[in-house]
Write a protein that holds these residues in place. Structure first.
Motif, PDB file in Angstrom:
ATOM      1  N   LYS A 180       0.865  -1.183   0.000  1.00 44.50           N
ATOM      2  CA  LYS A 180       0.000   0.000   0.000  1.00 44.50           C
ATOM      3  C   LYS A 180       0.899   1.230   0.000  1.00 44.50           C
ATOM      4  O   LYS A 180       1.834   1.312   0.791  1.00 44.50           O
ATOM      5  CB  LYS A 180      -0.901   0.025   1.241  1.00 44.50           C
ATOM      6  CG  LYS A 180      -1.859  -1.126   1.338  1.00 44.50           C
ATOM      7  CD  LYS A 180      -2.946  -0.986   0.328  1.00 44.50           C
ATOM      8  CE  LYS A 180      -3.957  -2.122   0.479  1.00 44.50           C
ATOM      9  NZ  LYS A 180      -4.968  -2.071  -0.540  1.00 44.50           N
ATOM     10  N   LYS A 181       0.608   2.185  -0.876  1.00 41.89           N
ATOM     11  CA  LYS A 181       1.398   3.405  -0.967  1.00 41.89           C
ATOM     12  C   LYS A 181       0.510   4.614  -0.707  1.00 41.89           C
ATOM     13  O   LYS A 181      -0.634   4.662  -1.140  1.00 41.89           O
ATOM     14  CB  LYS A 181       2.011   3.561  -2.364  1.00 41.89           C
ATOM     15  CG  LYS A 181       3.133   2.619  -2.664  1.00 41.89           C
ATOM     16  CD  LYS A 181       3.722   2.952  -4.018  1.00 41.89           C
ATOM     17  CE  LYS A 181       4.841   1.996  -4.353  1.00 41.89           C
ATOM     18  NZ  LYS A 181       5.454   2.321  -5.651  1.00 41.89           N
ATOM     19  N   LEU A 182       1.078   5.568  -0.004  1.00 45.22           N
ATOM     20  CA  LEU A 182       0.437   6.861   0.193  1.00 45.22           C
ATOM     21  C   LEU A 182       1.443   7.936  -0.177  1.00 45.22           C
ATOM     22  O   LEU A 182       2.647   7.759   0.000  1.00 45.22           O
ATOM     23  CB  LEU A 182       0.006   7.044   1.654  1.00 45.22           C
ATOM     24  CG  LEU A 182      -1.152   6.183   2.130  1.00 45.22           C
ATOM     25  CD1 LEU A 182      -1.418   6.433   3.600  1.00 45.22           C
ATOM     26  CD2 LEU A 182      -2.405   6.466   1.326  1.00 45.22           C
ATOM     27  N   TYR A 183       0.937   9.049  -0.673  1.00 42.12           N
ATOM     28  CA  TYR A 183       1.796  10.131  -1.123  1.00 42.12           C
ATOM     29  C   TYR A 183       1.565  11.362  -0.257  1.00 42.12           C
ATOM     30  O   TYR A 183       0.474  11.912  -0.242  1.00 42.12           O
ATOM     31  CB  TYR A 183       1.524  10.446  -2.601  1.00 42.12           C
ATOM     32  CG  TYR A 183       1.762   9.250  -3.489  1.00 42.12           C
ATOM     33  CD1 TYR A 183       3.025   8.986  -3.986  1.00 42.12           C
ATOM     34  CD2 TYR A 183       0.724   8.370  -3.795  1.00 42.12           C
ATOM     35  CE1 TYR A 183       3.256   7.870  -4.776  1.00 42.12           C
ATOM     36  CE2 TYR A 183       0.949   7.255  -4.584  1.00 42.12           C
ATOM     37  CZ  TYR A 183       2.219   7.013  -5.072  1.00 42.12           C
ATOM     38  OH  TYR A 183       2.446   5.908  -5.839  1.00 42.12           O
ATOM     39  N   ARG A 184       2.597  11.749   0.456  1.00 43.82           N
ATOM     40  CA  ARG A 184       2.556  12.944   1.289  1.00 43.82           C
ATOM     41  C   ARG A 184       2.705  14.170   0.404  1.00 43.82           C
ATOM     42  O   ARG A 184       3.354  14.127  -0.633  1.00 43.82           O
ATOM     43  CB  ARG A 184       3.730  12.931   2.274  1.00 43.82           C
ATOM     44  CG  ARG A 184       3.615  11.905   3.354  1.00 43.82           C
ATOM     45  CD  ARG A 184       2.956  12.538   4.521  1.00 43.82           C
ATOM     46  NE  ARG A 184       3.161  11.743   5.723  1.00 43.82           N
ATOM     47  CZ  ARG A 184       2.672  12.115   6.879  1.00 43.82           C
ATOM     48  NH1 ARG A 184       2.002  13.232   6.998  1.00 43.82           N
ATOM     49  NH2 ARG A 184       2.844  11.360   7.939  1.00 43.82           N
ATOM     50  N   ASP A 185       2.126  15.296   0.833  1.00 43.82           N
ATOM     51  CA  ASP A 185       2.339  16.537   0.095  1.00 43.82           C
ATOM     52  C   ASP A 185       3.773  17.017   0.300  1.00 43.82           C
ATOM     53  O   ASP A 185       4.496  17.238  -0.656  1.00 43.82           O
ATOM     54  CB  ASP A 185       1.334  17.605   0.530  1.00 43.82           C
ATOM     55  CG  ASP A 185      -0.068  17.311   0.010  1.00 43.82           C
ATOM     56  OD1 ASP A 185      -0.216  16.487  -0.910  1.00 43.82           O
ATOM     57  OD2 ASP A 185      -1.022  17.904   0.542  1.00 43.82           O
ATOM     58  N   ILE A 186       4.176  17.198   1.557  1.00 41.63           N
ATOM     59  CA  ILE A 186       5.546  17.618   1.880  1.00 41.63           C
ATOM     60  C   ILE A 186       5.955  16.924   3.173  1.00 41.63           C
ATOM     61  O   ILE A 186       5.179  16.906   4.131  1.00 41.63           O
ATOM     62  CB  ILE A 186       5.661  19.141   2.108  1.00 41.63           C
ATOM     63  CG1 ILE A 186       5.029  19.937   0.969  1.00 41.63           C
ATOM     64  CG2 ILE A 186       7.121  19.558   2.314  1.00 41.63           C
ATOM     65  CD1 ILE A 186       4.839  21.404   1.292  1.00 41.63           C
ATOM     66  N   ILE A 187       7.155  16.382   3.196  1.00 41.08           N
ATOM     67  CA  ILE A 187       7.689  15.826   4.435  1.00 41.08           C
ATOM     68  C   ILE A 187       9.189  16.091   4.467  1.00 41.08           C
ATOM     69  O   ILE A 187       9.875  15.944   3.455  1.00 41.08           O
ATOM     70  CB  ILE A 187       7.359  14.327   4.606  1.00 41.08           C
ATOM     71  CG1 ILE A 187       7.804  13.833   5.978  1.00 41.08           C
ATOM     72  CG2 ILE A 187       7.914  13.498   3.478  1.00 41.08           C
ATOM     73  CD1 ILE A 187       7.179  12.527   6.409  1.00 41.08           C
TER      74      ILE A 187
END
Length: 197
Positions: free
Chosen positions: A59-66
């Motif tokens: 499962k992948k999630l994409y952060r806006d900025i980290i």
């Protein structure tokens, strides 16, 4: 993600603005986080889980900025999720993102494990003295409407009408709150030092 979010994310990725945002919100304007101590972190978080048939599913999630914040002994992950629209499942979204960051840290530590582990450490895939790197996520909301979404996971539950029972159940239900930055309704603008003000 819409074009507005892309533009806001590109604007906030500037380490001076990013540091200013966190200094203003977390430290009330005190300069604690320095731009030179911020380093971009991978924005994709993935975790491998087993489905009902025992197959590994990624499962992948994409952060806006980290970003990694490294200041002497302090190491933290600081994240921003920009929102132009109210997100009515925001506590769940942020909890999932943060949990996946923590799960990835556990996975990496497991790969670096020593040859001898206690049975509890083997079961946990985490050693007794291991520590996680904290993650702080801000929701940077710049929509026109006032935020009327939940600010914590408890607000997303229907616990019935019996108030005493609901309060008792809340003691046993984990909660997760969000750190909302509603930019159109911010007070103490003097806490900001950059063009975020």
């Amino acid at each position: 993600m819409g074009q507005a979010d892309v533009n806001v994310n590109l604007w906030l990725k500037d380490t001076k603005r990013f540091a200013d945002l966190f200094n203003a919100i977390l430290f009330h304007g005190e300069t604690v986080i320095l731009p030179e101590n911020l380093h971009p972190s991978p924005e994709t978080t993935a975790v491998s889980l087993q489905d009902a048939q025992g197959k590994n599913v990624v499962k992948k999630l994409y952060r806006d900025i980290i970003m990694n914040w490294q200041d002497q002994a302090v190491l933290m992950l600081l994240a921003v999720e920009s929102q132009t629209a109210i997100h009515y499942a925001a506590p769940l979204k942020v909890m999932l993102y943060d949990s996946m960051e923590y799960a990835e840290q556990v996975r990496v530590k497991w790969k670096e494990r020593p040859p001898r582990l206690s049975s509890a450490e083997f079961l946990s895939r985490f050693q007794k003295n291991d520590k996680l790197i904290p993650v702080i996520t801000l929701i940077f909301y710049y929509g026109t409407e006032e935020w009327d979404g939940p600010l914590e996971l408890h607000q997303m539950f229907d616990l019935g009408t019996e108030k005493n029972h609901a309060e008792l159940m809340k003691k046993y239900l984990p909660n997760y709150h969000i750190n909302l930055v509603d930019v159109r309704r911010l007070k103490n603008l003097e806490s900001f030092q950059s063009d975020l003000q």
